[in-house]
Structures are given as structure tokens and as C-alpha cells.
Design a protein around this motif. Sequence first.
Motif, short mmCIF file in Angstrom:
data_model
loop_
_atom_site.label_atom_id
_atom_site.label_comp_id
_atom_site.label_asym_id
_atom_site.label_seq_id
_atom_site.Cartn_x
_atom_site.Cartn_y
_atom_site.Cartn_z
N ARG A 1 0.56 -0.94 -0.52
CA ARG A 1 0.05 -0.18 0.51
C ARG A 1 0.66 2.03 -0.34
O ARG A 1 0.58 1.93 -0.79
CB ARG A 1 -1.28 -0.09 1.39
CG ARG A 1 -1.49 -1.18 1.18
CD ARG A 1 -2.53 -0.35 1.83
NE ARG A 1 -2.58 -0.62 3.72
CZ ARG A 1 -2.79 0.10 4.19
NH1 ARG A 1 -3.07 1.05 3.99
NH2 ARG A 1 -1.95 0.41 5.43
N LEU A 2 1.98 1.24 1.01
CA LEU A 2 2.51 2.52 1.26
C LEU A 2 3.68 2.89 -0.35
O LEU A 2 3.97 4.22 -0.39
CB LEU A 2 3.19 2.38 1.99
CG LEU A 2 4.49 3.33 2.62
CD1 LEU A 2 3.72 4.56 2.92
CD2 LEU A 2 5.50 3.37 3.42
N MET B 1 9.40 -2.61 0.29
CA MET B 1 9.14 -2.02 -0.78
C MET B 1 10.19 -2.68 -2.19
O MET B 1 9.00 -2.24 -3.40
CB MET B 1 9.20 -0.78 -0.67
CG MET B 1 7.88 -0.59 0.67
SD MET B 1 8.09 1.83 1.23
CE MET B 1 7.38 2.32 -0.18
N THR B 2 11.16 -2.65 -2.34
CA THR B 2 11.77 -3.55 -3.01
C THR B 2 11.16 -4.54 -3.55
O THR B 2 11.36 -5.34 -4.89
CB THR B 2 13.09 -3.53 -3.15
OG1 THR B 2 13.13 -4.91 -2.48
CG2 THR B 2 13.68 -2.24 -2.50
N LYS B 3 10.49 -5.49 -3.03
CA LYS B 3 9.70 -6.30 -3.24
C LYS B 3 8.63 -6.44 -5.00
O LYS B 3 7.62 -7.09 -5.55
CB LYS B 3 8.86 -7.03 -2.63
CG LYS B 3 10.12 -7.87 -1.63
CD LYS B 3 9.46 -8.62 -0.36
CE LYS B 3 10.33 -9.62 0.48
NZ LYS B 3 10.74 -9.89 2.34
N PHE B 4 7.83 -4.93 -4.20
CA PHE B 4 6.98 -4.18 -5.10
C PHE B 4 7.22 -3.61 -6.42
O PHE B 4 6.67 -3.21 -7.52
CB PHE B 4 5.77 -3.61 -4.70
CG PHE B 4 5.22 -4.91 -3.36
CD1 PHE B 4 4.45 -5.56 -3.57
CD2 PHE B 4 5.92 -4.46 -2.06
CE1 PHE B 4 4.40 -6.76 -2.83
CE2 PHE B 4 5.06 -5.48 -1.20
CZ PHE B 4 4.69 -7.04 -1.13
N LYS C 1 5.73 8.20 -6.70
CA LYS C 1 4.97 8.22 -8.37
C LYS C 1 6.64 8.48 -8.91
O LYS C 1 6.10 8.69 -10.20
CB LYS C 1 4.65 9.38 -7.99
CG LYS C 1 3.17 9.36 -6.99
CD LYS C 1 2.72 8.25 -6.96
CE LYS C 1 1.01 8.79 -6.35
NZ LYS C 1 0.06 7.59 -6.54
N HIS C 2 7.66 8.00 -8.77
CA HIS C 2 8.81 8.10 -9.66
C HIS C 2 9.42 7.08 -9.89
O HIS C 2 9.06 5.32 -8.96
CB HIS C 2 9.56 9.76 -9.13
CG HIS C 2 9.05 10.67 -9.25
ND1 HIS C 2 7.98 10.67 -8.07
CD2 HIS C 2 8.27 11.44 -9.93
CE1 HIS C 2 7.90 12.37 -7.83
NE2 HIS C 2 7.92 12.38 -9.37
N GLU C 3 9.37 6.83 -11.55
CA GLU C 3 9.87 5.19 -11.64
C GLU C 3 11.84 5.32 -11.16
O GLU C 3 12.59 6.27 -11.01
CB GLU C 3 9.62 4.99 -13.14
CG GLU C 3 9.17 4.75 -13.91
CD GLU C 3 8.62 4.97 -15.25
OE1 GLU C 3 9.84 4.59 -16.30
OE2 GLU C 3 7.71 4.92 -15.90
N ASN C 4 11.62 4.12 -10.36
CA ASN C 4 13.01 3.67 -10.71
C ASN C 4 14.24 5.13 -9.13
O ASN C 4 15.92 5.68 -9.82
CB ASN C 4 14.47 3.83 -11.53
CG ASN C 4 15.25 3.11 -11.37
OD1 ASN C 4 15.90 1.89 -10.66
ND2 ASN C 4 16.79 3.61 -12.01
#
Length: 222
Positions: free
Chosen positions: A52-53, A77-80, A58-61
Motif C-alpha cells: 500500500r505504501l 518495498m523493493t518487492k513491489f 510516483k517516480h520510476e526507479n
Amino acid sequence: MSKTHIYFMPGLAAGPEIFENLTLSDELYELHYLTWNEPLTLDESLSSYTKRLSEEIKHENPVLVGVSFGGIIVQEMTKFITVKKVIIISSVKSQTEFPTTFQFASKSKIYKLFPTQIVTNFDTYSKYFIGKTLEKKAKMYKKYLSVRGENYLKWSIENVLNWKEQTVLENITHIHGTKDEIFPIKNIKNAIEIENGNHSMIIIKAKQISKIIEDTLTFLNY
């Protein structure tokens, strides 16, 4: 030249104010600050929470920077999402870096007895901080530890102590203080050490940390 987007995740109970002393180039970096959300329930999984977080990025990479429990969050978060770099401060890279006290608390469930009311009702309890040193600490806690929802605190304590990650990310930089009282340096491997840095060094060692972040990202861009 486009700017690198850096997303910052504060530590347990902390707000973005803990990053206010960092000095990073406005020309090179655009800074974004994540905040703690309430868990959907006390049983919400860490995976669900971090997914969810992740939707708030909103930005790539991007580059993710996390402090303490926030360091665990950005790793999850790196799993998503795909990231350029992960930097953790005063945190751990896997369960193996936890002190034995954490392992005992996790197995015994003694943490469930923690009186979260002390934190949630901090304004009431702070009047008992007597003496100049304690008063100063009370003011710091009041300013920086601003996220005090009881369900959030219970959920956070549960998920810190029961983080089971064994695999260390490849693109991670770990900054850690030699005097960290929560995650002792003796348990930490492959970190950039800050002499006499304690668990709150993001506030009091911000200049050194800023330089390490910029050096790390400059090297990454070559």
C-alpha cells in the motif's frame, strides 16, 4: 540533467521532521517524504502494508532511504517496485542482525505487555521528565516522535520484532553508528560506520550522513 528522486521513510513513531537537518543538493535531488499510515487491522501483514505504501511512490526507479524500522519498510518495498538504490540508516539488513533481546522478545511475545499508552499519551507523561537533560529529551521526543496511534504502535512493534528476512539486498548501502543502542554495531555487517553515532544520529549527525548519501549516489551515477 534530470534530478534523482529520493523517498525518505522515517523510523518507528517518527515523522519526516527527523530528516530536516540533511543537506542534499537541490540541483541534483528532488526529495519526497513518506509518512506512516494506520494499518488496516492489527493483523495486516507487513507485505500488505508496504505494498500500500509503495503506491505513494510516483517516480520510476527512485532511491529509497529508511531509518530504523523505516529501513525495514523500504527493503520490503523493493518487492513491489524497481528502485535505483536503497540506503538504510540505524537499521538492519536481515533478521540475523537483530540483537538477542529482540529474538527473545519475539519468541516470548513479551512485547505484547508494552504499555503503548506512555507513547500515545506522551503529553501527559512528559511532565514527569524532571531535570534539564530529561526535559531536553522530552522536547525532542515530542517533536520527532509524532506518530502515536495505539494500533499503529502495536502493529509496528509486532512487525519489527517478527521480521524474518534472511536475504540481504544487493543494491543496499547501510549507514550505522558505533554507539547505536537499539541495534548494536557488533551485530551489523558491511556498514559504513559513523563514530559515536547513536540510534538518533539522523538528527545529530546529519551532515556526515548527507555526505555519505551524496557520495554513494555520485558513485552510482558513474
